[in-house]
Design a protein around this motif. Structure first.
Motif, mmCIF file in Angstrom:
data_model
loop_
_atom_site.group_PDB
_atom_site.id
_atom_site.type_symbol
_atom_site.label_atom_id
_atom_site.label_comp_id
_atom_site.label_asym_id
_atom_site.label_seq_id
_atom_site.Cartn_x
_atom_site.Cartn_y
_atom_site.Cartn_z
ATOM 1 N N GLY A 5 18.722 19.710 123.807
ATOM 2 C CA GLY A 5 17.715 18.848 123.214
ATOM 3 C C GLY A 5 17.179 19.382 121.900
ATOM 4 N N LEU A 6 17.500 20.533 121.469
ATOM 5 C CA LEU A 6 16.924 21.088 120.240
ATOM 6 C C LEU A 6 17.468 20.397 119.023
ATOM 7 C CD1 LEU A 6 17.035 24.858 121.132
ATOM 8 C CD2 LEU A 6 15.028 23.413 120.888
ATOM 9 N N SER A 91 19.019 34.559 124.807
ATOM 10 C CA SER A 91 18.681 35.969 124.662
ATOM 11 C C SER A 91 17.172 36.191 124.623
ATOM 12 C CB SER A 91 19.327 36.526 123.391
ATOM 13 O OG SER A 91 18.860 35.786 122.276
ATOM 14 N N VAL A 92 16.365 35.201 124.204
ATOM 15 C CA VAL A 92 14.896 35.323 124.197
ATOM 16 C C VAL A 92 14.306 34.084 124.840
ATOM 17 C CG1 VAL A 92 14.661 36.854 122.207
ATOM 18 C CG2 VAL A 92 14.849 34.369 121.863
ATOM 19 N N SER A 93 13.077 34.227 125.371
ATOM 20 C CA SER A 93 12.458 33.089 126.055
ATOM 21 C C SER A 93 11.649 32.237 125.100
ATOM 22 C CB SER A 93 11.568 33.571 127.199
ATOM 23 O OG SER A 93 10.546 34.388 126.667
ATOM 24 N N CYS A 94 11.429 32.717 123.854
ATOM 25 C CA CYS A 94 10.742 31.881 122.877
ATOM 26 C C CYS A 94 11.295 32.191 121.507
ATOM 27 C CB CYS A 94 9.227 32.104 122.933
ATOM 28 S SG CYS A 94 8.714 33.810 122.764
ATOM 29 N N THR A 95 11.070 31.282 120.614
ATOM 30 C CA THR A 95 11.713 31.237 119.298
ATOM 31 C C THR A 95 13.226 31.276 119.472
ATOM 32 O OG1 THR A 95 11.700 33.599 118.876
ATOM 33 C CG2 THR A 95 9.732 32.375 118.212
ATOM 34 N N MET A 122 29.646 32.258 120.787
ATOM 35 C CA MET A 122 28.197 32.460 120.800
ATOM 36 C C MET A 122 27.529 31.314 120.045
ATOM 37 S SD MET A 122 26.049 35.809 119.840
ATOM 38 C CE MET A 122 26.254 35.776 118.089
ATOM 39 N N LYS A 123 26.344 30.849 120.574
ATOM 40 C CA LYS A 123 25.592 29.784 119.879
ATOM 41 C C LYS A 123 24.092 30.077 119.947
ATOM 42 C CE LYS A 123 25.200 26.736 123.860
ATOM 43 N NZ LYS A 123 25.410 25.396 124.383
ATOM 44 N N ALA A 124 23.433 29.476 118.990
ATOM 45 C CA ALA A 124 21.972 29.680 118.940
ATOM 46 C C ALA A 124 21.301 28.853 120.035
ATOM 47 C CB ALA A 124 21.439 29.256 117.582
ATOM 48 N N CYS A 125 20.121 29.332 120.447
ATOM 49 C CA CYS A 125 19.358 28.585 121.454
ATOM 50 C C CYS A 125 17.872 28.810 121.231
ATOM 51 C CB CYS A 125 19.758 29.009 122.865
ATOM 52 S SG CYS A 125 19.624 30.777 123.122
ATOM 53 N N VAL A 126 17.051 27.774 121.518
ATOM 54 C CA VAL A 126 15.584 27.875 121.407
ATOM 55 C C VAL A 126 15.000 27.313 122.709
ATOM 56 C CG1 VAL A 126 13.546 27.192 120.131
ATOM 57 C CG2 VAL A 126 15.698 27.521 118.929
#
Ligand SMILES: *[C@@H]1O[C@H](CO)[C@@H](O)[C@H](O)[C@H]1NC(C)=O
Ligand SMILES: *[C@@H]1O[C@H](CO)[C@@H](O)[C@H](O)[C@H]1NC(C)=O
Ligand SMILES: *[C@@H]1O[C@H](CO)[C@@H](O)[C@H](O)[C@H]1NC(C)=O
Length: 463
Positions: A5-6, A91-95, A122-126
């Motif tokens: 959804g980002l 990899s992180v829960s925020c940003t 590998m892909k970005a995620c927020v």
């Protein structure tokens, strides 16, 4: 998943190559042969046996083998890429962070990839645009009033997570409220509580009115003394009424005196015109006496005047007869005066006073008789005897006198006093008229002799 959804979705793909050198087949005796090779996890299962040469094991392309216990599992098929693993957690829960997946090249025989190598993506995620920021507490509020108004209780103070306010789902650490005991240094008021009800008192009446909705009542009371409310500090009065009432049961009915109903006519009015009487009756039924009550007093029947607004008939009655008309013959010129010849004379009357269809008068309207006309005729006369004494006159004036007289009366001629009438009847004949009588003079008088006498002992007139 949130990642999909980002908006700012950046797909970073990094492909890494890992080269895993396959061990050279040294000791065929240690090789373990498995019936199933899982190409996603790269593990072997369903052990068929050990000490089978890998050439023998891999006669079946579905099988896998391990060169030694605990070593990597290898596939007997031609080398090819496995399915991608699922994406790792962000990899992180925020940003913004990243997530990876990989696939491996499995296969004993040469194929489309180098067996043992591994490929990554590998892909970005927020997961969340911002990271939570902790807030800070405000000052504590003042202590609130004690929870009770007497004896000891607790009191509260509060603070808010507003200095600064937390951000992005952050909180403040610690409690927002704090309690402490408090002492009002007051004794508690005693609230009133009812004592038990007293017994029922006597009824308000000794009898019940039949049919009445209001029944005699009886009361009972109770006191607010169990305990009484304290006065300092003031306790609450007892809730509710200090007395209650109920309808008495089992009372006899009260005597109910009778009362007259309205007058009703028993008959119609006694007359058909004007004022008559009507008989009326009333019944003692409004209501009738009951339960030994008194009967109605007075008459149950009466006569009342009744008026029929119609004038009553008035019967006619005869007027006085008119005076006789002069005696004569039908032919008026034929003079019968002083002759021995009968004539006819008439008188009439009228029916008067008849109204509203009253009765007519009975009898003839006119009358006739036979007559001799002696009006003004000269006749020999004769003196009468003295009349009886007359009244004293004047009755109240001066010198009252009474008188008596003798008069000269005519001597009627010897005519026939009966006549043959037309219908065969015999009719009486009447002399009519005033004759002139001639007498021998008496005391110098020719018509009448009067004797007068003074009345005696006359008292004066009253009034
Ligand atoms: C009698 O008859 C005459 C003439 O018809 C009339 O004038 C007179 O009033 C009558 N008298 C009475 C008493 O009826
Ligand atoms: C009257 O006349 C008749 C005859 O006409 C006679 O018989 C009779 O006596 C007379 N009467 C008197 C009182 O004169
Ligand atoms: C005639 O007069 C006599 C005597 O007065 C009487 O009795 C009689 O009834 C009279 N007759 C008629 C028709 O009036």
């Amino acid at each position: 998943m949130e990642i999909l959804g980002l908006k700012r979705f950046q797909f970073l793909l990094v492909v890494c190559w890992f080269f895993v050198s396959l061990e050279a087949p040294a000791e065929a005796e240690n090789t373990l042969c498995y019936k199933d090779f899982n190409e996603v996890s790269g593990t072997c299962s369903n052990l068929l046996g050990a000490e089978i040469s890998k050439e023998d094991c891999c006669l079946n392309h579905q099988y896998g083998f391990q060169l030694k216990q605990g070593g990597p599992c290898q596939s007997c098929r031609e080398a090819k890429w496995s399915e991608w693993t699922s994406w790792s957690a962000c990899s992180v829960s925020c940003t913004e962070g990243v997530q990876r997946r990989s696939r491996s090249c499995y296969g004993y025989r040469p194929g489309t990839c180098l067996s043992g190598s591994r490929e990554w993506e590998m892909k970005a995620c927020v997961l969340k645009d911002c990271c939570p920021v902790m807030g800070g507490w405000s000052e504590w509020s003042n202590w609130k009033p004690c929870s009770v108004t007497c004896l000891t209780g607790t009191q509260l103070r509060e603070r808010t997570c507003t200095k600064p306010a937390p951000n992005c789902g952050g909180t403040c650490q610690g409690d927002s409220r704090e309690n402490r005991p408090c002492d009002t240094k007051q004794i508690c008021p005693t609230h009133g509580n009812w004592g038990s009800w007293g017994s029922w008192q006597g009824c308000s009446k000794t009898c019940a009115i039949e049919g009445s909705a209001t029944k005699p009542q009886q009361l009972r009371t109770r006191l607010c003394n169990n305990p009484s409310p304290s006065s300092n500090p003031p306790g609450m009065p007892c809730p509710g009424a200090s007395q209650e009432s109920r309808s008495c049961v089992g009372l006899p009915y009260c005597p109910q005196d009778g009362n007259w109903g309205i007058w009703k006519p028993l008959q119609s009015c006694s007359v058909t015109c004007g004022v008559g009487q009507i008989l009326q009756r009333r019944l003692c039924d409004n209501p009738a006496p009951k339960h030994r009550g008194k009967d109605c007093s007075g008459e149950s029947i009466r006569n009342q005047p009744c008026t029929i607004k119609v004038p009553c008939p008035v019967d006619g009655h005869w007027s006085e007869w008119s005076p006789w008309k002069p005696c004569g013959r039908m032919v008026l010129s034929y003079n019968i005066k002083c002759d021995d010849i009968t004539g006819i004379q008439l008188r009439n009357r009228s029916c008067i006073g008849r109204h509203h269809a009253g009765k007519r008068c009975a009898g003839p309207l006119r009358e006739s008789r036979a007559c001799y006309n002696i009006e003004g005729c000269f006749m020999p006369g004769t003196w009468t005897d003295w009349s009886s004494w007359g009244l004293c006159e004047p009755a109240c004036g001066p010198e009252p006198k009474r008188s008596r007289k003798r008069v000269c009366e005519p001597i009627y001629p010897n005519y026939s006093m009966v006549v043959e009438a037309e219908n065969g009847r015999r009719d009486n004949v009447t002399f009519w008229g005033k004759p002139k009588a001639g007498c021998k003079p008496l005391d110098g008088q020719s018509k009448e002799v009067v004797e007068k006498l003074a009345c005696q002992n006359v008292p004066p007139c009253e009034g």
